[in-house]
Design a protein around this motif. Sequence first.
Motif, PDB file in Angstrom:
ATOM      1  N   ASP A  72      -4.327   1.820   2.263  1.00  0.00           N
ATOM      2  CA  ASP A  72      -4.263   2.898   1.269  1.00  0.00           C
ATOM      3  C   ASP A  72      -5.252   4.001   1.610  1.00  0.00           C
ATOM      4  OD1 ASP A  72      -5.315   4.256  -1.254  1.00  0.00           O
ATOM      5  OD2 ASP A  72      -3.594   3.210  -2.097  1.00  0.00           O
ATOM      6  N   ASP A  73      -6.501   3.612   1.931  1.00  0.00           N
ATOM      7  CA  ASP A  73      -7.520   4.614   2.260  1.00  0.00           C
ATOM      8  C   ASP A  73      -7.150   5.400   3.513  1.00  0.00           C
ATOM      9  OD1 ASP A  73      -9.157   4.352   0.139  1.00  0.00           O
ATOM     10  OD2 ASP A  73     -10.795   3.356   1.186  1.00  0.00           O
ATOM     11  N   MET A 118       1.311   4.002  -3.180  1.00  0.00           N
ATOM     12  CA  MET A 118       1.010   5.433  -3.066  1.00  0.00           C
ATOM     13  C   MET A 118       2.223   6.280  -3.460  1.00  0.00           C
ATOM     14  SD  MET A 118      -1.262   5.658   0.437  1.00  0.00           S
ATOM     15  CE  MET A 118      -1.724   7.370   0.126  1.00  0.00           C
ATOM     16  N   THR A 152      -2.809   8.547  -5.901  1.00  0.00           N
ATOM     17  CA  THR A 152      -2.317   7.654  -4.856  1.00  0.00           C
ATOM     18  C   THR A 152      -3.402   6.774  -4.253  1.00  0.00           C
ATOM     19  OG1 THR A 152      -2.656   9.306  -3.092  1.00  0.00           O
ATOM     20  CG2 THR A 152      -0.533   9.340  -4.249  1.00  0.00           C
ATOM     21  N   ALA A 153      -4.668   7.113  -4.455  1.00  0.00           N
ATOM     22  CA  ALA A 153      -5.756   6.444  -3.739  1.00  0.00           C
ATOM     23  C   ALA A 153      -6.331   5.280  -4.536  1.00  0.00           C
ATOM     24  CB  ALA A 153      -6.865   7.451  -3.416  1.00  0.00           C
ATOM     25  N   THR A 154      -6.697   4.217  -3.851  1.00  0.00           N
ATOM     26  CA  THR A 154      -7.410   3.076  -4.423  1.00  0.00           C
ATOM     27  C   THR A 154      -8.834   3.067  -3.878  1.00  0.00           C
ATOM     28  OG1 THR A 154      -5.447   1.684  -4.668  1.00  0.00           O
ATOM     29  CG2 THR A 154      -7.554   0.557  -4.505  1.00  0.00           C
ATOM     30  N   LYS A 172       0.661   2.484  -9.881  1.00  0.00           N
ATOM     31  CA  LYS A 172       0.127   1.519  -8.918  1.00  0.00           C
ATOM     32  C   LYS A 172       0.748   0.138  -9.118  1.00  0.00           C
ATOM     33  CE  LYS A 172      -2.876   3.558  -6.187  1.00  0.00           C
ATOM     34  NZ  LYS A 172      -2.791   3.481  -4.712  1.00  0.00           N
ATOM     35  N   ALA A 183       0.829  -1.205   0.000  1.00  0.00           N
ATOM     36  CA  ALA A 183       0.000   0.000   0.000  1.00  0.00           C
ATOM     37  C   ALA A 183       0.865   1.257   0.000  1.00  0.00           C
ATOM     38  CB  ALA A 183      -0.927  -0.008   1.220  1.00  0.00           C
TER      39      ALA A 183
END
Length: 438
Positions: free
Chosen positions: A186-187, A129, A153-155, A327, A125
Motif C-alpha cells: 500500500d505504501d 486502494m 487510499t493510504a494505510t 478499506k 492492498a
Amino acid sequence: MTDRTPHADRPRPNRRFFSRTSWPEARFLADVLRTETVGGGLLLLGAMIALTWANSPWESSYAALGAWVPWSGGAALHLDLDLAAWAADGLLAIFFFVVGLELKREFVAGELRDPRRAALPVVAAVGGMAVPALIYLAVNLGGDGLRGWAIPTATDIAFALAVLAVIGSHLPQGLRAFLLTLAVVDDLLAITVIAIFYTDDFSPLPLLASLVPIAVFGLLVQRRKTWWWALIPLAATAWTLMHASGVHATVAGVLLGFTVPVLRGKAGDSHGLAEHLEHRWRPISAGLAVPVFAFFAAGVSLRGADLGAIVTDPIVIGVAAGLVIGKVVGIFGSTYLLARFTRAQLDEDITWTDLLGVALLAGIGFTVSLLIGELAFGPGTAADDNVKAAVLAGSLISALLATVVLARRNSAYRRIAQEEQVDADRDGVPDVYQRGEG
C-alpha cells in the motif's frame, strides 16, 4: 506477538552493526524494546501527547517545534528540513529498513513463502486502494475536491502495526504477516501515486543514482561483510539521493532491507543475516524512530474548527467514508474473491473474522494521507484543514472498530491457548485432545 528468538541463540559477535554492550541494563532495555507491545505502546503514547499538546492553549509551541530547521545549510541536497520532516522522512526510514528485513524473511522462509498465500495481501492492498478512491470520487463528483481522490487510499503501517501489537498478544502470527505485506505494498503504491499525480519536482537522475549505493550495500551484505563504517554511510547516501529525487525517502529503507540475505550463509551460523540485523535495529526503531515520528505526525489541531461545516463537507465525507468503509470493502472483498475463484489461499490459522479486523485496521491513514492532502489542496488552506480532521476521525473510528473485532478474537485465541495447557492427569497430552476418546 513478541520477538520469538531465544536470547541464548543470538548470532555470534563476528557480525554486528553495533557491538553488544557489557552493560546489563542496556541489554535489558534493548530486549524490552524488542517486545512489540512495548514499541506499539510508545508509538501510541507519542501520538496521544501530540494530540493533547496540539489541541491545548500551547499549540503554537508544538507547531514551532515541528517547524524548527536544525540545519539550514542542506538546501543543495534538499536537506534543509524541519524536525517534523526529519521524523517522517529520516527516522521513519529506520523503521522501514526493519520492516523490509522482516518482510523479506516472511517471503523467503516465513508465512508468505507459498505464492498462493503471498498473493492475497498484495491483491488486498490494490483493492484497499481502489475502493476508497472510488468512494471519494463518488461523493465529490462535480465538486471542487476531486484532486484529493488519493487521500483515503493510504494505510499508515506504523500506527496499524502498533495497534495490532498492543491488542494482539494471542492472534496468529500469519495475521501480522498479512497486514505487514498489505501495508508495505500500500505504501509503495501510494508513493507511486504521489510521484505521478502530485509531484512537480520529480528528478529521475538522483533516483537512479540512489540505486548505486543500494547495490553496493547489497553486495556487501550478500558477502556477509557487515562493516558499520561502510554500510551506514552507504545507507545514508541512498537515503539522501532518494530524498533529492522527490520520492519519499523511506523507500530507500525498504529496498536496503530487501537486499539482506535471509538464509544462513555457513553451517555454523545460528541465524540468517536479516534476522540478525532486525534484532540489532529493532530497539532503535521501536524506542526512538517510531515514537518520535508519531509525536510529530499525530499533532492535528482542531481548535477553532467549525465542526458543523466540517461534517457536511464532501471532502471530509469522502475521506472518512473511504478510510472506514472503502478499506474494509476493498481489502476483505478482493481477498475473498481471489480465494474463492483462484488457487490463492488464506493462511489456515486465520479466520475471515480475523481478516475483517485487519481490514478495519488498514483504515488508519494518517501520515501519507495527510501528505497527499497537503499536496492536493495546499498546506494551511481550509480544504487541507478539513482533510486533517477527516483523516483523524476516519483513522480513530477504524482503529476503534478494529480493536473491538480483534480484541474479541484475541480473547478467543487466549482461551484456546489456555485449554491446550491443561493436563489434569499429567500424562503429557493436553486434556483438550483427549475429549471424545475412549
